[in-house]
Design a protein around this motif. Structure first.
Motif, PDB file in Angstrom:
ATOM      1  N   THR A  27       0.839  -1.198   0.000  1.00 45.59           N
ATOM      2  CA  THR A  27       0.000   0.000   0.000  1.00 45.59           C
ATOM      3  C   THR A  27       0.874   1.249   0.000  1.00 45.59           C
ATOM      4  O   THR A  27       0.607   2.212  -0.727  1.00 45.59           O
ATOM      5  N   THR A  28       1.926   1.226   0.798  1.00 47.12           N
ATOM      6  CA  THR A  28       2.834   2.371   0.872  1.00 47.12           C
ATOM      7  C   THR A  28       3.566   2.560  -0.454  1.00 47.12           C
ATOM      8  O   THR A  28       3.717   3.682  -0.934  1.00 47.12           O
ATOM      9  N   ARG A  29       4.024   1.464  -1.058  1.00 49.46           N
ATOM     10  CA  ARG A  29       4.721   1.565  -2.340  1.00 49.46           C
ATOM     11  C   ARG A  29       3.803   2.153  -3.412  1.00 49.46           C
ATOM     12  O   ARG A  29       4.244   2.981  -4.228  1.00 49.46           O
ATOM     13  N   ASN A  30       2.538   1.762  -3.408  1.00 51.46           N
ATOM     14  CA  ASN A  30       1.582   2.321  -4.366  1.00 51.46           C
ATOM     15  C   ASN A  30       1.373   3.818  -4.130  1.00 51.46           C
ATOM     16  O   ASN A  30       1.278   4.596  -5.083  1.00 51.46           O
ATOM     17  N   ASN A  45       1.679  18.440  -2.509  1.00 52.15           N
ATOM     18  CA  ASN A  45       1.920  18.949  -1.156  1.00 52.15           C
ATOM     19  C   ASN A  45       0.900  18.415  -0.167  1.00 52.15           C
ATOM     20  O   ASN A  45       1.212  18.202   1.004  1.00 52.15           O
ATOM     21  N   ALA A  46      -0.327  18.208  -0.629  1.00 52.91           N
ATOM     22  CA  ALA A  46      -1.367  17.676   0.243  1.00 52.91           C
ATOM     23  C   ALA A  46      -1.145  16.196   0.535  1.00 52.91           C
ATOM     24  O   ALA A  46      -1.418  15.716   1.640  1.00 52.91           O
ATOM     25  N   ALA A  47      -0.610  15.457  -0.439  1.00 53.50           N
ATOM     26  CA  ALA A  47      -0.422  14.017  -0.279  1.00 53.50           C
ATOM     27  C   ALA A  47       0.865  13.658   0.449  1.00 53.50           C
ATOM     28  O   ALA A  47       0.961  12.582   1.046  1.00 53.50           O
ATOM     29  N   VAL A  52       4.546  10.280   3.945  1.00 51.90           N
ATOM     30  CA  VAL A  52       5.639  10.292   4.920  1.00 51.90           C
ATOM     31  C   VAL A  52       5.224   9.557   6.192  1.00 51.90           C
ATOM     32  O   VAL A  52       6.003   8.798   6.774  1.00 51.90           O
ATOM     33  N   SER A  53       3.988   9.749   6.595  1.00 47.25           N
ATOM     34  CA  SER A  53       3.467   9.061   7.780  1.00 47.25           C
ATOM     35  C   SER A  53       3.456   7.549   7.567  1.00 47.25           C
ATOM     36  O   SER A  53       3.832   6.785   8.475  1.00 47.25           O
ATOM     37  N   MET A  54       3.050   7.119   6.380  1.00 43.72           N
ATOM     38  CA  MET A  54       3.033   5.686   6.076  1.00 43.72           C
ATOM     39  C   MET A  54       4.456   5.109   6.127  1.00 43.72           C
ATOM     40  O   MET A  54       4.677   4.021   6.680  1.00 43.72           O
ATOM     41  N   ILE A  55       5.416   5.852   5.575  1.00 38.64           N
ATOM     42  CA  ILE A  55       6.810   5.404   5.572  1.00 38.64           C
ATOM     43  C   ILE A  55       7.329   5.305   7.002  1.00 38.64           C
ATOM     44  O   ILE A  55       8.006   4.336   7.368  1.00 38.64           O
ATOM     45  N   ASP A  56       7.015   6.304   7.830  1.00 36.19           N
ATOM     46  CA  ASP A  56       7.458   6.291   9.227  1.00 36.19           C
ATOM     47  C   ASP A  56       6.896   5.089   9.986  1.00 36.19           C
ATOM     48  O   ASP A  56       7.587   4.477  10.800  1.00 36.19           O
ATOM     49  N   LYS A  57       5.646   4.758   9.712  1.00 35.95           N
ATOM     50  CA  LYS A  57       5.031   3.613  10.384  1.00 35.95           C
ATOM     51  C   LYS A  57       5.716   2.307   9.988  1.00 35.95           C
ATOM     52  O   LYS A  57       5.925   1.421  10.834  1.00 35.95           O
ATOM     53  N   LEU A  72      13.823   7.579   1.337  1.00 37.56           N
ATOM     54  CA  LEU A  72      12.560   7.736   0.620  1.00 37.56           C
ATOM     55  C   LEU A  72      11.928   9.101   0.901  1.00 37.56           C
ATOM     56  O   LEU A  72      11.485   9.802  -0.018  1.00 37.56           O
ATOM     57  N   LYS A  73      11.884   9.470   2.175  1.00 34.63           N
ATOM     58  CA  LYS A  73      11.271  10.742   2.554  1.00 34.63           C
ATOM     59  C   LYS A  73      12.023  11.910   1.928  1.00 34.63           C
ATOM     60  O   LYS A  73      11.413  12.857   1.429  1.00 34.63           O
ATOM     61  N   SER A  74      13.341  11.810   1.929  1.00 34.54           N
ATOM     62  CA  SER A  74      14.163  12.873   1.360  1.00 34.54           C
ATOM     63  C   SER A  74      13.905  13.020  -0.137  1.00 34.54           C
ATOM     64  O   SER A  74      13.690  14.134  -0.640  1.00 34.54           O
TER      65      SER A  74
END
Length: 83
Positions: A27-30, A45-47, A52-57, A72-74
């Motif tokens: 789901t995160t990769r998609n 900017n909205a997404a 980032v939250s999904m990646i952190d989790k 990834l976040k960078s």
């Protein structure tokens, strides 16, 4: 085959966790792919915070490595800033 009751339970719980982890990772990769394909700066900017939250989790649960999460976040932040 496992001989102990606890080993059998561990096999069952590992399988459940594996399925959940695969779902969250996919789901995160998609979501990352969708963000990279966006061309509208406002939409991106909205997404970005959600992705980032999904990646952190994922990093918190050790589904992906902390450094990979940072990379990834960078890269996503740079992409959104360049729009």
């Amino acid at each position: 085959m496992a001989n102990h009751k606890s080993a059998l339970k561990r096999i069952r719980s590992n399988e459940k966790k594996r399925v959940v982890n695969r779902y969250k990772h996919k789901t995160t990769r998609n979501a990352i792919k969708k963000l990279r394909e966006m061309t509208d700066a406002k939409e991106a900017n909205a997404a970005l915070p959600d992705v980032v939250s999904m990646i952190d989790k994922l990093a918190k649960k050790n589904i992906i490595h902390d450094n990979k999460a940072g990379n990834l976040k960078s890269s996503l932040t740079k992409h959104v800033a360049s729009l």
